[in-house]
Scaffold this motif. Structure first.
Motif, PDB file in Angstrom:
ATOM      1  N   GLY A  88       0.798  -1.234   0.000  1.00  0.00           N
ATOM      2  CA  GLY A  88       0.000   0.000   0.000  1.00  0.00           C
ATOM      3  C   GLY A  88       0.826   1.278   0.000  1.00  0.00           C
ATOM      4  N   VAL A  89       2.134   1.182   0.131  1.00  0.00           N
ATOM      5  CA  VAL A  89       3.007   2.376   0.168  1.00  0.00           C
ATOM      6  C   VAL A  89       3.889   2.422  -1.077  1.00  0.00           C
ATOM      7  N   GLY A  90       4.487   1.269  -1.419  1.00  0.00           N
ATOM      8  CA  GLY A  90       5.404   1.220  -2.551  1.00  0.00           C
ATOM      9  C   GLY A  90       6.824   1.006  -2.074  1.00  0.00           C
ATOM     10  N   PRO A  91       7.795   1.313  -2.922  1.00  0.00           N
ATOM     11  CA  PRO A  91       9.181   1.029  -2.555  1.00  0.00           C
ATOM     12  C   PRO A  91       9.732   2.020  -1.532  1.00  0.00           C
ATOM     13  N   ILE A  92      10.526   1.504  -0.615  1.00  0.00           N
ATOM     14  CA  ILE A  92      11.243   2.365   0.333  1.00  0.00           C
ATOM     15  C   ILE A  92      12.715   1.992   0.223  1.00  0.00           C
ATOM     16  N   LEU A  93      13.558   2.997  -0.039  1.00  0.00           N
ATOM     17  CA  LEU A  93      14.989   2.733  -0.163  1.00  0.00           C
ATOM     18  C   LEU A  93      15.681   3.295   1.057  1.00  0.00           C
ATOM     19  N   GLU A  94      16.562   2.482   1.637  1.00  0.00           N
ATOM     20  CA  GLU A  94      17.237   2.915   2.862  1.00  0.00           C
ATOM     21  C   GLU A  94      18.292   3.960   2.560  1.00  0.00           C
ATOM     22  N   HIS A  95      18.646   4.705   3.590  1.00  0.00           N
ATOM     23  CA  HIS A  95      19.705   5.691   3.452  1.00  0.00           C
ATOM     24  C   HIS A  95      20.998   4.975   3.044  1.00  0.00           C
ATOM     25  N   ALA A  96      21.705   5.508   2.070  1.00  0.00           N
ATOM     26  CA  ALA A  96      22.900   4.817   1.579  1.00  0.00           C
ATOM     27  C   ALA A  96      24.171   5.554   1.988  1.00  0.00           C
ATOM     28  N   ASN A  97      25.258   4.807   2.020  1.00  0.00           N
ATOM     29  CA  ASN A  97      26.577   5.419   2.164  1.00  0.00           C
ATOM     30  C   ASN A  97      27.051   5.721   0.737  1.00  0.00           C
ATOM     31  N   TRP A  98      26.868   6.979   0.299  1.00  0.00           N
ATOM     32  CA  TRP A  98      27.049   7.310  -1.118  1.00  0.00           C
ATOM     33  C   TRP A  98      28.478   7.155  -1.598  1.00  0.00           C
ATOM     34  N   GLN A  99      29.430   7.580  -0.774  1.00  0.00           N
ATOM     35  CA  GLN A  99      30.839   7.464  -1.190  1.00  0.00           C
ATOM     36  C   GLN A  99      31.171   6.006  -1.477  1.00  0.00           C
ATOM     37  N   GLU A 100      30.723   5.149  -0.568  1.00  0.00           N
ATOM     38  CA  GLU A 100      31.034   3.738  -0.720  1.00  0.00           C
ATOM     39  C   GLU A 100      30.287   3.158  -1.929  1.00  0.00           C
ATOM     40  N   LEU A 101      29.018   3.516  -2.025  1.00  0.00           N
ATOM     41  CA  LEU A 101      28.194   2.990  -3.132  1.00  0.00           C
ATOM     42  C   LEU A 101      28.799   3.347  -4.493  1.00  0.00           C
ATOM     43  N   LEU A 102      29.301   4.582  -4.586  1.00  0.00           N
ATOM     44  CA  LEU A 102      29.836   5.030  -5.881  1.00  0.00           C
ATOM     45  C   LEU A 102      31.139   4.331  -6.247  1.00  0.00           C
ATOM     46  N   GLN A 103      31.812   3.804  -5.234  1.00  0.00           N
ATOM     47  CA  GLN A 103      33.108   3.174  -5.503  1.00  0.00           C
ATOM     48  C   GLN A 103      33.034   1.660  -5.655  1.00  0.00           C
ATOM     49  N   THR A 104      31.860   1.084  -5.287  1.00  0.00           N
ATOM     50  CA  THR A 104      31.772  -0.373  -5.266  1.00  0.00           C
ATOM     51  C   THR A 104      31.127  -0.879  -6.544  1.00  0.00           C
ATOM     52  N   PRO A 105      31.702  -1.924  -7.143  1.00  0.00           N
ATOM     53  CA  PRO A 105      31.046  -2.480  -8.336  1.00  0.00           C
ATOM     54  C   PRO A 105      29.723  -3.151  -7.961  1.00  0.00           C
ATOM     55  N   ILE A 106      28.867  -3.341  -8.946  1.00  0.00           N
ATOM     56  CA  ILE A 106      27.569  -3.964  -8.678  1.00  0.00           C
ATOM     57  C   ILE A 106      27.786  -5.399  -8.199  1.00  0.00           C
ATOM     58  N   HIS A 107      26.933  -5.822  -7.260  1.00  0.00           N
ATOM     59  CA  HIS A 107      27.078  -7.156  -6.664  1.00  0.00           C
ATOM     60  C   HIS A 107      26.840  -8.235  -7.715  1.00  0.00           C
ATOM     61  N   GLU A 108      27.714  -9.227  -7.720  1.00  0.00           N
ATOM     62  CA  GLU A 108      27.653 -10.239  -8.783  1.00  0.00           C
ATOM     63  C   GLU A 108      26.392 -11.116  -8.692  1.00  0.00           C
ATOM     64  N   ASP A 109      25.680 -11.076  -7.549  1.00  0.00           N
ATOM     65  CA  ASP A 109      24.436 -11.857  -7.467  1.00  0.00           C
ATOM     66  C   ASP A 109      23.406 -11.416  -8.504  1.00  0.00           C
ATOM     67  N   ILE A 110      23.642 -10.285  -9.138  1.00  0.00           N
ATOM     68  CA  ILE A 110      22.713  -9.844 -10.193  1.00  0.00           C
ATOM     69  C   ILE A 110      22.635 -10.895 -11.313  1.00  0.00           C
ATOM     70  N   HIS A 111      23.637 -11.764 -11.380  1.00  0.00           N
ATOM     71  CA  HIS A 111      23.605 -12.780 -12.448  1.00  0.00           C
ATOM     72  C   HIS A 111      22.407 -13.718 -12.312  1.00  0.00           C
TER      73      HIS A 111
END
Ligand code: CP3
Length: 329
Positions: A88-111
């Motif tokens: 009834g609300v929709g997606p909620i995204l948690e607060h991120a650590n942006w510096q870290e997020l921008l430096q980390t490659p996408i998680h391989e579980d996406i496969h």
């Protein structure tokens, strides 16, 4: 595959049909399957359930294409920003650590998604296209920086303008989204649709920078790595501007219900749409469908809704819609 042919400019009288969000809550068999997992992201990453959900609308309605059951928000999820879906609300995204997020490659579980695509492709009739999809950078960034509160367009634009790492986030998204699209195609998806659901939030003077330049980069990447790829760009509320800016790339264009097809009569690109999902829900869609079919004569065209099907839509209305389309051709 009829959809691929339409995207290649063929104008056959039998127009292909599928509907956005065709696997979803309006289907009783989807609701039954969905009950087995409380967490929607776990559902999207469970291969057996994904195959079943993807094929449900094909089994029931014999659509011309299946769309892989997933979500555009798998990208923030695999970049390390937790995503929840609240009933009834929709997606909620948690607060991120942006510096870290921008430096980390996408998680391989996406496969896992690519494995599901291979499995669906094996089970799907060879005449039917499998559609992969991605969200475009602006739409994904909107969810990420607003943590899911995307509905206030002015607030969203103000947030993006003042967000110190916004340009870097867009750069990162261009790269990971291109890669996600390419990997879906290489795993067996026959078409990829690019969803820019929040396009209408962007003021005209920022459309180039936030919408069309990032999208063009993604399309170039896809075409470089998968020559001849079939691509549909769905920019909700901005079909005309999208066609003006991106038609040289040879892609098809999704049209939402807010754009009258007659305003696009001079274009020769493949169009897709654009029945109003509210009319499908209400049941008063016959005249509109006949107008869409009349417009689509002698053009490359894919019959669809203008946006995702609404969860309360009666299944019988979907049957009538498909029967009407197929009986007129
Ligand atoms: O059948 C299909 O079209 C394939 C699956 C698909 C889903 N989401 C499944 C889903 C696709 C193509 C999407 C795309 C998507 N996801 C978009 C772009 C299209 C659009 O509607 O503009 C966007 C903006 C999202 C983000 C998203 N996912 C929202 C806003 C929500 C909550 C609102 C809602 O519809 O519940 C979701 C959840 C979601 N994605 C559901 C489904 C079937 C419902 C979740 C459930 O079953 O509980």
């Amino acid at each position: 595959m009829k959809i691929v042919q339409a995207l290649n400019g063929h104008t056959e009288t039998q127009k292909p049909i599928w509907i956005m969000r065709q696997a979803g809550r309006y289907l009783p068999e989807y609701r039954a399957l969905r009950k087995k997992t409380a967490n929607f992201m776990h559902f999207c990453l469970n291969q057996e359930m994904v195959v079943e959900a993807t094929l449900q609308p094909i089994v029931r309605f014999d659509f011309d294409a299946a769309i892989i059951f997933s979500d555009i928000l798998v990208i923030p999820h695999f970049l390390g920003q937790n995503v929840h879906f609240k009933e009834g609300v929709g997606p909620i995204l948690e607060h991120a650590n942006w510096q870290e997020l921008l430096q980390t490659p996408i998680h391989e579980d996406i496969h896992i998604i690519y494995e599901s695509i291979k499995n669906v492709r094996r089970e799907l009739d060879s005449q039917k296209a499998l559609i992969g999809f991605v969200g475009c950078p602006w739409t994904i960034a909107s969810y990420m920086i607003s943590e899911g509160k995307t509905n206030n367009f002015e607030g969203l634009v103000a947030l993006a303008k003042t967000w110190p790492l916004f340009d870097r986030l867009m750069e990162k998204l261009i790269a990971v989204i291109s890669d996600h699209a390419v990997r879906q195609l290489k795993s067996g998806a026959n078409v990829v649709q690019l969803f820019e659901s929040w396009a209408a939030a962007v003021p005209v003077e920022l459309q180039q920078k936030w919408l069309f330049e990032p999208t063009e980069q993604i399309i170039h990447q896809i075409q470089k790595q998968v020559p001849g790829a079939s691509i549909i760009y769905y920019g909700k509320g901005i079909a005309q501007e999208a066609i003006n800016n991106l038609q040289h790339l040879g892609v098809g264009f999704g049209v939402s219900q807010d754009t009258g097809l007659s305003t696009l009569k001079n274009t020769s690109v493949c169009l897709q749409g654009n029945l109003d999902p509210q009319k499908l829900l209400d049941g008063n869609f016959k005249g509109d469908v006949l107008n869409i079919l009349e417009f689509s004569k002698d053009r490359p065209f894919i019959v669809n809704l203008g946006h995702g099907i609404l969860p309360e839509t009666p299944v019988s209305h979907v049957e009538e819609f498909i029967d009407l389309v197929r009986s007129q051709q």
